[in-house]
Design a protein around this motif. Structure first.
Motif, PDB file in Angstrom:
ATOM      1  N   TRP A  62       0.820  -1.198   0.000  1.00 23.80           N
ATOM      2  CA  TRP A  62       0.000   0.000   0.000  1.00 23.80           C
ATOM      3  C   TRP A  62       0.860   1.256   0.000  1.00 23.80           C
ATOM      4  N   MET A  63       1.853   1.297   0.891  1.00 25.15           N
ATOM      5  CA  MET A  63       2.713   2.481   0.978  1.00 25.15           C
ATOM      6  C   MET A  63       3.486   2.691  -0.317  1.00 25.15           C
ATOM      7  N   SER A  64       3.989   1.605  -0.888  1.00 24.57           N
ATOM      8  CA  SER A  64       4.737   1.713  -2.132  1.00 24.57           C
ATOM      9  C   SER A  64       3.843   2.222  -3.256  1.00 24.57           C
ATOM     10  N   TYR A  65       2.617   1.734  -3.314  1.00 24.41           N
ATOM     11  CA  TYR A  65       1.678   2.187  -4.342  1.00 24.41           C
ATOM     12  C   TYR A  65       1.464   3.700  -4.234  1.00 24.41           C
ATOM     13  N   PHE A  66       1.287   4.189  -3.012  1.00 22.46           N
ATOM     14  CA  PHE A  66       1.066   5.617  -2.803  1.00 22.46           C
ATOM     15  C   PHE A  66       2.339   6.426  -3.052  1.00 22.46           C
ATOM     16  N   PHE A  67       3.456   6.009  -2.469  1.00 22.18           N
ATOM     17  CA  PHE A  67       4.697   6.779  -2.569  1.00 22.18           C
ATOM     18  C   PHE A  67       5.212   6.863  -4.004  1.00 22.18           C
ATOM     19  N   ARG A  68       4.985   5.823  -4.824  1.00 19.89           N
ATOM     20  CA  ARG A  68       5.438   5.861  -6.212  1.00 19.89           C
ATOM     21  C   ARG A  68       4.655   6.865  -7.038  1.00 19.89           C
ATOM     22  N   ARG A  69       3.512   7.284  -6.558  1.00 17.44           N
ATOM     23  CA  ARG A  69       2.681   8.237  -7.286  1.00 17.44           C
ATOM     24  C   ARG A  69       2.702   9.643  -6.690  1.00 17.44           C
ATOM     25  N   LEU A  70       3.368   9.815  -5.561  1.00 16.06           N
ATOM     26  CA  LEU A  70       3.443  11.112  -4.899  1.00 16.06           C
ATOM     27  C   LEU A  70       4.525  11.962  -5.568  1.00 16.06           C
ATOM     28  N   VAL A  71       4.157  13.162  -5.994  1.00 17.82           N
ATOM     29  CA  VAL A  71       5.065  14.047  -6.712  1.00 17.82           C
ATOM     30  C   VAL A  71       5.966  14.783  -5.730  1.00 17.82           C
ATOM     31  N   GLY A  72       7.265  14.749  -5.998  1.00 20.47           N
ATOM     32  CA  GLY A  72       8.223  15.504  -5.209  1.00 20.47           C
ATOM     33  C   GLY A  72       8.541  16.831  -5.860  1.00 20.47           C
ATOM     34  N   ILE A  73       8.824  16.784  -7.165  1.00 20.63           N
ATOM     35  CA  ILE A  73       9.183  17.994  -7.909  1.00 20.63           C
ATOM     36  C   ILE A  73       8.569  17.893  -9.307  1.00 20.63           C
ATOM     37  N   LEU A  74       8.100  19.019  -9.803  1.00 22.38           N
ATOM     38  CA  LEU A  74       7.638  19.115 -11.190  1.00 22.38           C
ATOM     39  C   LEU A  74       8.527  20.100 -11.926  1.00 22.38           C
ATOM     40  N   TYR A  75       8.919  19.721 -13.131  1.00 20.30           N
ATOM     41  CA  TYR A  75       9.710  20.580 -14.006  1.00 20.30           C
ATOM     42  C   TYR A  75       8.988  20.687 -15.338  1.00 20.30           C
ATOM     43  N   VAL A  76       9.183  21.802 -16.016  1.00 16.08           N
ATOM     44  CA  VAL A  76       8.685  21.981 -17.382  1.00 16.08           C
ATOM     45  C   VAL A  76       9.861  22.447 -18.219  1.00 16.08           C
ATOM     46  N   ASN A  77       9.985  21.875 -19.428  1.00 10.29           N
ATOM     47  CA  ASN A  77      11.088  22.322 -20.285  1.00 10.29           C
ATOM     48  C   ASN A  77      10.827  23.755 -20.759  1.00 10.29           C
ATOM     49  N   GLU A  78      11.868  24.395 -21.277  1.00  9.16           N
ATOM     50  CA  GLU A  78      11.745  25.816 -21.658  1.00  9.16           C
ATOM     51  C   GLU A  78      10.709  26.044 -22.743  1.00  9.16           C
ATOM     52  N   ALA A  79      10.532  25.067 -23.615  1.00 14.40           N
ATOM     53  CA  ALA A  79       9.530  25.211 -24.675  1.00 14.40           C
ATOM     54  C   ALA A  79       8.114  25.013 -24.135  1.00 14.40           C
ATOM     55  N   GLY A  80       7.992  24.467 -22.927  1.00 19.31           N
ATOM     56  CA  GLY A  80       6.680  24.238 -22.327  1.00 19.31           C
ATOM     57  C   GLY A  80       5.958  23.040 -22.900  1.00 19.31           C
ATOM     58  N   THR A  81       6.698  22.089 -23.487  1.00 16.99           N
ATOM     59  CA  THR A  81       6.068  20.942 -24.135  1.00 16.99           C
ATOM     60  C   THR A  81       6.229  19.634 -23.376  1.00 16.99           C
ATOM     61  N   VAL A  82       7.168  19.575 -22.422  1.00 21.74           N
ATOM     62  CA  VAL A  82       7.432  18.329 -21.691  1.00 21.74           C
ATOM     63  C   VAL A  82       7.379  18.608 -20.192  1.00 21.74           C
ATOM     64  N   LEU A  83       6.651  17.760 -19.475  1.00 22.77           N
ATOM     65  CA  LEU A  83       6.567  17.818 -18.019  1.00 22.77           C
ATOM     66  C   LEU A  83       7.427  16.691 -17.452  1.00 22.77           C
ATOM     67  N   ARG A  84       8.322  17.033 -16.546  1.00 21.60           N
ATOM     68  CA  ARG A  84       9.157  16.023 -15.878  1.00 21.60           C
ATOM     69  C   ARG A  84       8.658  15.914 -14.444  1.00 21.60           C
ATOM     70  N   VAL A  85       8.252  14.712 -14.065  1.00 23.53           N
ATOM     71  CA  VAL A  85       7.709  14.460 -12.739  1.00 23.53           C
ATOM     72  C   VAL A  85       8.737  13.654 -11.950  1.00 23.53           C
ATOM     73  N   ALA A  86       9.218  14.220 -10.845  1.00 23.49           N
ATOM     74  CA  ALA A  86      10.145  13.507  -9.961  1.00 23.49           C
ATOM     75  C   ALA A  86       9.310  12.867  -8.857  1.00 23.49           C
ATOM     76  N   HIS A  87       9.395  11.551  -8.766  1.00 24.43           N
ATOM     77  CA  HIS A  87       8.644  10.791  -7.769  1.00 24.43           C
ATOM     78  C   HIS A  87       9.526   9.664  -7.252  1.00 24.43           C
ATOM     79  N   LEU A  88       9.012   8.795  -6.416  1.00 25.28           N
ATOM     80  CA  LEU A  88       9.800   7.726  -5.813  1.00 25.28           C
ATOM     81  C   LEU A  88       9.594   6.406  -6.536  1.00 25.28           C
ATOM     82  N   THR A  89      10.604   5.544  -6.432  1.00 26.85           N
ATOM     83  CA  THR A  89      10.484   4.175  -6.928  1.00 26.85           C
ATOM     84  C   THR A  89      10.017   3.279  -5.786  1.00 26.85           C
ATOM     85  N   PHE A  90       9.808   2.018  -6.070  1.00 24.88           N
ATOM     86  CA  PHE A  90       9.455   1.035  -5.041  1.00 24.88           C
ATOM     87  C   PHE A  90      10.508   1.001  -3.939  1.00 24.88           C
ATOM     88  N   TRP A  91      11.765   1.214  -4.299  1.00 25.13           N
ATOM     89  CA  TRP A  91      12.883   1.143  -3.356  1.00 25.13           C
ATOM     90  C   TRP A  91      13.098   2.445  -2.587  1.00 25.13           C
TER      91      TRP A  91
END
Length: 187
Positions: free
Chosen positions: A84-113
């Motif tokens: 349960w915790m792994s399912y939730f933590f893998r989907r919890l966003v830590g940081i969001l980035y957008v490229n300069e062109a505004g076309t790609v979203l980079r989502v930093a989140h956790l792995t199972f480990w």
């Protein structure tokens, strides 16, 4: 699912070193959740590793059946909580980035480990908050994709939007009046 390494999904843009990303959102507690995830893995491993000696001690008459059942129940509960915790933590966003062109979203989140993983998705595939049922006052808001590949969760209550303009370009202008009878929440 993005980030799973499936042949149809892209985990990285064509040339990641050529891309320059700007941080638009940060949830500082993600590091604590990563440590908690790693501790939960260690605790689960210890409880599961204790089962074979428990079986041996039971077979030798050194442990009662009730004690063996208790150890098995604790190990089962630890495994369930890990999932349960792994399912939730893998989907919890830590940081969001957008490229300069505004076309790609980079989502930093956790792995199972409990380590950081970056998942890339086209901004055009991200469903704006203005089209979702989630309200900014809620503890978690869903980041969904039109393709339905992956859902992430972010908290506006405890996270910080660092670049409101870029954030709004991806997710739309946050409507704090969204809700019953159009009244603003008191939070």
């Amino acid at each position: 699912m993005l980030g799973s390494g499936s042949p149809t999904s892209k985990e990285k843009p064509a040339s990641p070193e050529a891309e320059k990303f700007q941080m638009v959102y940060r949830f500082d507690a993600i590091r604590a959740f990563g440590v908690l995830s790693q501790l939960k893995l260690a605790q689960t491993a210890l409880t599961v590793v204790a089962l074979p000696p428990g079986w041996y001690w039971y077979s030798q008459g050194l442990m009662t059946f009730n004690s063996l059942c208790l150890a098995g129940g604790i190990a089962g509960f630890a495994l369930t909580m890990l999932c349960w915790m792994s399912y939730f933590f893998r989907r919890l966003v830590g940081i969001l980035y957008v490229n300069e062109a505004g076309t790609v979203l980079r989502v930093a989140h956790l792995t199972f480990w409990g380590w950081r993983q970056d998942t890339y998705c086209p901004v055009a595939d991200v469903i704006p908050f203005t089209e979702s049922q989630d309200r900014p006052q809620e503890l978690f808001m869903r980041i969904q994709q039109y393709s339905g590949k992956q859902t992430f969760y972010l908290t506006l209550r405890y996270g910080r939007v660092l670049d409101r303009e870029r954030f709004s370009r991806v997710f739309g202008v946050l409507d704090t009046h969204k809700g019953p009878a159009g009244r603003q929440a008191s939070r």
